[in-house]
Design a protein around this motif. Structure first.
Motif, PDB file in Angstrom:
ATOM      1  N   ARG A 107      19.548  28.937 -16.611  1.00 30.81           N
ATOM      2  CA  ARG A 107      18.823  28.178 -17.644  1.00 30.81           C
ATOM      3  C   ARG A 107      17.834  29.079 -18.388  1.00 30.81           C
ATOM      4  O   ARG A 107      17.705  29.004 -19.609  1.00 30.81           O
ATOM      5  CB  ARG A 107      18.093  27.011 -16.985  1.00 30.81           C
ATOM      6  CG  ARG A 107      17.307  26.132 -17.947  1.00 30.81           C
ATOM      7  CD  ARG A 107      16.648  24.987 -17.191  1.00 30.81           C
ATOM      8  NE  ARG A 107      15.679  24.284 -18.032  1.00 30.81           N
ATOM      9  CZ  ARG A 107      14.865  23.340 -17.590  1.00 30.81           C
ATOM     10  NH1 ARG A 107      14.904  22.974 -16.301  1.00 30.81           N
ATOM     11  NH2 ARG A 107      14.004  22.755 -18.406  1.00 30.81           N
ATOM     12  N   LEU A 108      17.154  29.948 -17.636  1.00 32.99           N
ATOM     13  CA  LEU A 108      16.208  30.880 -18.260  1.00 32.99           C
ATOM     14  C   LEU A 108      16.930  31.871 -19.168  1.00 32.99           C
ATOM     15  O   LEU A 108      16.456  32.204 -20.258  1.00 32.99           O
ATOM     16  CB  LEU A 108      15.434  31.628 -17.178  1.00 32.99           C
ATOM     17  CG  LEU A 108      14.435  32.692 -17.642  1.00 32.99           C
ATOM     18  CD1 LEU A 108      13.402  32.089 -18.601  1.00 32.99           C
ATOM     19  CD2 LEU A 108      13.753  33.341 -16.447  1.00 32.99           C
ATOM     20  N   HIS A 109      18.097  32.318 -18.712  1.00 27.85           N
ATOM     21  CA  HIS A 109      18.892  33.258 -19.522  1.00 27.85           C
ATOM     22  C   HIS A 109      19.278  32.634 -20.862  1.00 27.85           C
ATOM     23  O   HIS A 109      19.127  33.250 -21.914  1.00 27.85           O
ATOM     24  CB  HIS A 109      20.144  33.666 -18.751  1.00 27.85           C
ATOM     25  CG  HIS A 109      21.105  34.491 -19.550  1.00 27.85           C
ATOM     26  ND1 HIS A 109      20.874  35.814 -19.865  1.00 27.85           N
ATOM     27  CD2 HIS A 109      22.297  34.169 -20.130  1.00 27.85           C
ATOM     28  CE1 HIS A 109      21.869  36.274 -20.588  1.00 27.85           C
ATOM     29  NE2 HIS A 109      22.755  35.295 -20.759  1.00 27.85           N
ATOM     30  N   VAL A 110      19.753  31.409 -20.819  1.00 27.12           N
ATOM     31  CA  VAL A 110      20.171  30.716 -22.051  1.00 27.12           C
ATOM     32  C   VAL A 110      18.969  30.480 -22.957  1.00 27.12           C
ATOM     33  O   VAL A 110      19.035  30.665 -24.177  1.00 27.12           O
ATOM     34  CB  VAL A 110      20.858  29.377 -21.705  1.00 27.12           C
ATOM     35  CG1 VAL A 110      21.096  28.554 -22.969  1.00 27.12           C
ATOM     36  CG2 VAL A 110      22.163  29.629 -20.971  1.00 27.12           C
ATOM     37  N   ALA A 111      17.839  30.074 -22.365  1.00 31.86           N
ATOM     38  CA  ALA A 111      16.653  29.752 -23.168  1.00 31.86           C
ATOM     39  C   ALA A 111      16.076  30.981 -23.853  1.00 31.86           C
ATOM     40  O   ALA A 111      15.493  30.890 -24.936  1.00 31.86           O
ATOM     41  CB  ALA A 111      15.585  29.106 -22.280  1.00 31.86           C
ATOM     42  N   SER A 112      16.238  32.154 -23.234  1.00 33.30           N
ATOM     43  CA  SER A 112      15.645  33.372 -23.794  1.00 33.30           C
ATOM     44  C   SER A 112      16.495  34.001 -24.896  1.00 33.30           C
ATOM     45  O   SER A 112      16.071  34.964 -25.537  1.00 33.30           O
ATOM     46  CB  SER A 112      15.417  34.398 -22.677  1.00 33.30           C
ATOM     47  OG  SER A 112      16.654  34.788 -22.097  1.00 33.30           O
TER      48      SER A 112
END
Length: 452
Positions: A107-112
């Motif tokens: 989720r963090l990867h996609v958000a960044s």
């Protein structure tokens, strides 16, 4: 009649008219870019593939009609409106900190990821989308020197292109006289090292039995080469380019050739700058040629030194230089005279100082990051080649004299040592060079002033 009054009145009307016209132009520029931005928002919010393809095609079509002003405004929107969303990143970080696992990490990867990366992926669905995006990046590169704030957009292009154009998608093709004319025309146009003057010149480079040309292609750019290399089969290592490009020469029978010379490598797509193809191309062509001609024993380049003249001029302008002494400086004064390279006596006086300077240029001159200052050297040394020989006055063309005072070099590709040389360069920035090159450097050690 008060002519001054009427003159001032006319001038005022004219100024107001121009102001209104400029305001209208600015408004039109803003409208064009804003309409395009809204279409991009629609593309990102949509879910249907068919409608997405149609919308992507429409966006790229409209973009192609933009003039410079609206185009820059669109790039500005890509940098600002389609960047990273801070609130999403904050939420993802909080989730990761609360529950650090694969799910929250994803989720963090996609958000960044900047929104424009997904936008580029969806635009790529349109017919001809890849080529259109490569051209878009070319136009972005044109404005980057004056707009460093747009650099993040460029970095996203490189990130995606590196994936889209990875080695697994590239196809090696042998270019010869039977290759379709539209591709041959592009070989003529894209040649960046030694200009191809006409169709006859092209035929001399790709048709004889001792000449080869290979190019990488990508499925999304079917008839447009990405990079190509020209090869000459010779008996010995060449020390000049003129005999290779000569109109009248005696071809070498391939079975009698012992040397393959890579004498020109040209990148074709400016919009793919920063995406490396050359190292894969060289290695695959080496395999191809060795398989065809197993008696070949030597694989070398005959490469230009595109920044040597500029570097030497800078060293000459300094009061003290570790690369040249006062005697060399006086000898180099000849380089400022028109036609110096046509005077045999002057050439003889220049040879030793020039070779010493060239050895320093390749073995000692570094960028702030500790890399060789010569871009061609960085390429071949990074591929595992050895700096084999310095060839002064190997290119007496106008271009060769202007960029390197005629200097060219040979890089040797020894299949058994490529990996070792590559690792030495990658890890320690070691310039692997033959003793014949290193010996020219020894006298320059005396040039460095010793304190006290």
């Amino acid at each position: 009649m008060n002519t001054s009054f009427f003159g001032e009145l006319l001038q005022t009307i004219s100024d107001r008219g121009r102001a209104l016209l400029d305001r209208g132009r600015r408004s039109d520029t803003a409208a064009q870019s804003e309409n395009l931005v809204e279409l991009c928002e629609d593309l990102l919010s949509g879910r249907g593939e068919a409608s997405g393809v149609a919308r992507a095609r429409d966006i790229l079509s409209r973009y192609s009609e933009l003039t410079t002003g609206p185009r820059i405004a669109f790039f500005e929107a890509l940098a600002g409106r389609f960047g990273v969303q801070p609130e999403r990143v904050s939420e993802a970080i909080t989730a990761w900190q609360a529950t650090p696992n694969d799910g929250t990490a994803a989720r963090l990867h996609v958000a960044s990821e900047p929104r424009r990366q997904e936008l580029f992926r969806r635009l790529n669905l349109a017919p001809g989308g890849t080529a259109a995006l490569v051209r878009m990046r070319e136009q972005l590169m044109d404005v980057l020197p004056n707009r460093p704030d747009l650099q993040p957009v460029d970095e996203d292009f490189v990130h995606l292109f590196t994936s889209w154009f990875n080695r697994g998608f590239l196809v090696l093709r042998h270019i010869d006289w039977s290759t379709p004319a539209n591709i041959l025309e592009k070989i003529i146009r894209y040649e960046a090292v030694h200009e191809i003057s006409d169709w006859d010149d092209l035929r001399r480079r790709i048709d004889p039995q001792d000449r080869r040309c290979y190019a990488f292609f990508h499925p999304a750019l079917v008839d447009d080469p990405l990079i190509f290399v020209e090869v000459a089969l010779t008996r010995d290592i060449p020390e000049a380019i003129a005999p290779i490009l000569a109109t009248e020469r005696e071809p070498v029978e391939p079975e009698k050739a012992r040397t393959a010379v890579f004498y020109s490598i040209s990148n074709c797509q400016r919009g793919l700058a920063g995406v490396s193809f050359g190292n894969f191309l060289i290695k695959q062509v080496v395999e191809e040629i060795c398989r065809e001609l197993p008696k070949l024993s030597t694989l070398v380049t005959l490469s230009p030194a595109p920044t040597f003249a500029k570097w030497l001029k800078r060293e000459r302008a300094q009061e003290t230089s570790p690369a040249i002494n006062e005697a060399d400086r006086q000898a180099f004064a000849v380089l400022d005279e028109p036609g110096w390279w046509q005077d045999v006596d002057k050439l003889e006086e220049l040879r030793e100082p020039m070779m010493r300077a060239a050895a320093y240029y390749y073995l000692r001159a570094k960028t702030p990051r500790g890399m060789p200052v010569d871009p061609v050297a960085r390429f071949h040394l990074g591929n595992g080649a050895r700096l084999e020989r310095l060839d002064w006055l190997a290119d007496a063309s106008d271009k060769g004299i202007a960029q390197s005072y005629g200097l060219m070099v040979n890089y040797l590709y020894n299949v058994e040592h490529i990996e070792k040389n590559h690792e030495a360069f990658a890890e320690q920035r070691t310039v692997v060079a033959a003793s014949g090159v290193q010996r020219y450097l020894r006298p320059t050690l005396e040039l460095v002033p010793i304190a006290g």
